[in-house]
Design a protein around this motif. Sequence first.
Motif, PDB file in Angstrom:
ATOM      1  N   ASP A   1      61.494  77.724  54.925  1.00 13.89           N
ATOM      2  CA  ASP A   1      62.289  78.492  55.776  1.00 13.89           C
ATOM      3  C   ASP A   1      61.650  78.706  57.231  1.00 13.89           C
ATOM      4  N   PRO A   2      62.770  77.881  57.659  1.00 12.09           N
ATOM      5  CA  PRO A   2      62.857  77.276  59.376  1.00 12.09           C
ATOM      6  C   PRO A   2      61.705  78.898  60.225  1.00 12.09           C
ATOM      7  N   LYS A   3      62.123  79.910  59.682  1.00 17.30           N
ATOM      8  CA  LYS A   3      61.449  81.639  60.023  1.00 17.30           C
ATOM      9  C   LYS A   3      59.795  80.891  60.125  1.00 17.30           C
ATOM     10  N   ASP A   4      59.642  80.433  59.173  1.00 19.92           N
ATOM     11  CA  ASP A   4      58.538  80.376  58.007  1.00 19.92           C
ATOM     12  C   ASP A   4      56.871  78.668  58.707  1.00 19.92           C
TER      13      ASP A   4
ATOM     14  N   MET B   1      57.712  68.967  60.682  1.00 20.00           N
ATOM     15  CA  MET B   1      56.718  69.921  60.988  1.00 20.00           C
ATOM     16  C   MET B   1      56.783  70.360  58.929  1.00 20.00           C
ATOM     17  N   GLN B   2      58.081  70.187  58.476  1.00 17.58           N
ATOM     18  CA  GLN B   2      58.197  70.983  57.237  1.00 17.58           C
ATOM     19  C   GLN B   2      57.661  69.728  56.726  1.00 17.58           C
ATOM     20  N   ASP B   3      57.548  68.376  56.691  1.00 17.11           N
ATOM     21  CA  ASP B   3      57.044  67.594  55.631  1.00 17.11           C
ATOM     22  C   ASP B   3      55.137  68.066  55.985  1.00 17.11           C
ATOM     23  N   ILE B   4      54.957  68.110  57.225  1.00 17.58           N
ATOM     24  CA  ILE B   4      53.723  68.025  57.164  1.00 17.58           C
ATOM     25  C   ILE B   4      53.282  69.576  56.597  1.00 17.58           C
ATOM     26  N   ALA B   5      53.846  70.916  56.836  1.00 22.50           N
ATOM     27  CA  ALA B   5      53.777  71.928  56.274  1.00 22.50           C
ATOM     28  C   ALA B   5      53.905  72.074  54.457  1.00 22.50           C
TER      29      ALA B   5
END
Length: 161
Positions: free
Chosen positions: A25-28, A72-76
């Motif tokens: 979720d973008p908020k995370d 950011m999504q891929d790294i996280a």
Amino acid sequence: MYQCLCILCVILSASGCGPAAPRLDPKDLPDTMVVYTLDFQKFEGNTAPLDGNLFHGYPIIGQLNVTEQKAMQDIALSIRDSFDRDGLKTPFCFWPRHGLRYIKDGITTDYVICFECLRYRKWINEKYIAEGGTASDPNQVFDDILTAAGVKLAPKLPGNQ
């Protein structure tokens, strides 16, 4: 009937239907994310001269302020899905070539990562917290994002090209 079912499966798989790629979720996602390439050969306590900025004792070769949400999504996701997955099963060398700074709601979490021995060290707000194991999967994610941004990568050990 069987033939129709097989054709339908082929069409659906080719059209991209099926489970969606995992996403956070973008908020995370963090407010700020920085990925570092580190020089493991020069570090505090070593006799090699230190020059430039340090990230938890290791000279920074390059860094990328990650602003694109997909990166950011891929790294996280790569970190979330790999840290502590393999435990501490490999020989211990700790020659880190990557670092990650993750700032969310004013809390800074730093990781120094060695994909040779599959270990990471973690700090929260500059206080050392723990060491853990990781899988090697995020190494390629980090390198791909850094390379695409033109950030110099840390040299690989001979035989690990």
